[in-house]
Design an enzyme around this catalytic site. Structure first.
Site, short mmCIF file in Angstrom:
data_model
loop_
_atom_site.label_atom_id
_atom_site.label_comp_id
_atom_site.label_asym_id
_atom_site.label_seq_id
_atom_site.Cartn_x
_atom_site.Cartn_y
_atom_site.Cartn_z
N LYS A 204 66.71 33.23 -90.61
CA LYS A 204 68.22 32.70 -90.68
C LYS A 204 68.96 33.48 -92.26
CE LYS A 204 68.73 29.14 -88.01
NZ LYS A 204 69.48 27.63 -88.00
N TYR B 242 75.65 29.99 -80.56
CA TYR B 242 75.58 28.62 -79.52
C TYR B 242 76.29 28.44 -79.04
CZ TYR B 242 72.06 29.08 -84.27
OH TYR B 242 70.99 29.47 -84.94
N PHE C 206 78.71 20.21 -86.84
CA PHE C 206 78.31 20.84 -87.22
C PHE C 206 78.87 22.48 -86.59
CE2 PHE C 206 74.79 19.40 -84.67
CZ PHE C 206 73.89 20.50 -84.89
N ARG D 291 58.00 27.15 -81.68
CA ARG D 291 57.97 26.58 -82.28
C ARG D 291 57.28 25.60 -83.50
NH1 ARG D 291 63.32 24.79 -79.95
NH2 ARG D 291 62.69 22.68 -80.55
N THR E 179 63.10 21.10 -86.61
CA THR E 179 65.12 21.19 -87.22
C THR E 179 65.08 21.10 -88.67
OG1 THR E 179 65.60 21.36 -84.42
CG2 THR E 179 67.01 21.65 -86.45
N ARG F 236 59.46 26.10 -92.31
CA ARG F 236 60.51 25.62 -92.16
C ARG F 236 60.10 23.93 -93.34
NH1 ARG F 236 62.88 24.26 -86.58
NH2 ARG F 236 64.72 25.39 -86.73
N ASN G 247 68.45 26.40 -91.93
CA ASN G 247 66.82 25.82 -92.35
C ASN G 247 65.55 27.36 -91.67
OD1 ASN G 247 67.61 26.26 -89.18
ND2 ASN G 247 67.18 24.66 -88.28
N HIS H 293 65.52 30.19 -86.38
CA HIS H 293 65.70 29.67 -85.29
C HIS H 293 64.19 30.29 -84.89
CE1 HIS H 293 67.87 28.44 -81.52
NE2 HIS H 293 67.01 30.32 -80.88
N GLU I 117 68.78 34.40 -74.70
CA GLU I 117 68.85 34.28 -75.58
C GLU I 117 67.88 35.86 -76.61
OE1 GLU I 117 66.80 31.62 -78.21
OE2 GLU I 117 68.57 29.84 -77.87
#
Ligand code: CMP
Length: 140
Positions: A9, A49, A57, A85, A91, A102, A112, A115, A126
């Site tokens: 990100k 998203y 948010f 993950r 998250t 993270r 964060n 993704h 995705e």
């Protein structure tokens, strides 16, 4: 063998942590099958998203994801979805385990750092959302 989508990100790109994050994936057995550094448009981020469209948010999320470039990657390997993950951590960075992306590189639940697809089904959507078939260099 599985494929999953990873996004480094904007905060992690700005902080010069692309290499550090890729190293964590490679060190733990995931391979980079596709990658591109790109600045997302508002439309592209909103479409990605879309499942969060009604969340409070959502606007903040789209603004952040379009604030600077992101690194889009297809990761592949055994149990790639879950492994990605685990490497990312929770998250919310306040809940992320020591040594995770993270924990190391996130600033907040919004900023964060990374993704990762949350299931095989979303990984398929995705990966196809960002990459053409001929851009994915699979080795299996
Ligand atoms: P990601 O895995 O990219 O999927 C959806 C994102 O929404 C999530 O990571 C967070 O960065 C973001 N998000 C989730 N909850 C919140 C929140 N309460 N405030 C801001 N952003 C959030």
């Amino acid at each position: 063998m599985e494929r999953t989508l990873s996004i480094i990100k904007p905060n992690a790109v700005i902080d010069n942590n692309i290499g550090n994050i890729i190293k964590m994936f490679e060190d733990q057995g995931l391979r980079i099958a596709a990658a591109k550094l790109t600045h997302l448009s508002k439309e592209k981020a909103e479409g990605f998203y879309i499942e969060h469209k009604e969340r409070p948010f959502f606007g903040e999320l789209v603004t952040f994801m379009t604030s600077a470039p992101v690194m889009l990657m297809v990761l592949e390997g055994e149990n790639a979805v879950m492994k990605n993950r685990e490497i990312m951590g929770a998250t919310n960075p306040a809940e992320a385990a020591e040594g995770t992306i993270r924990k190391l590189y996130a600033k907040s639940i919004g900023e964060n750092a990374a993704h990762g697809s949350d299931s095989l089904q979303s990984a398929d959507r995705e990966v196809n959302y960002f990459f053409d078939k001929n851009e994915v260099n699979s080795r299996w």
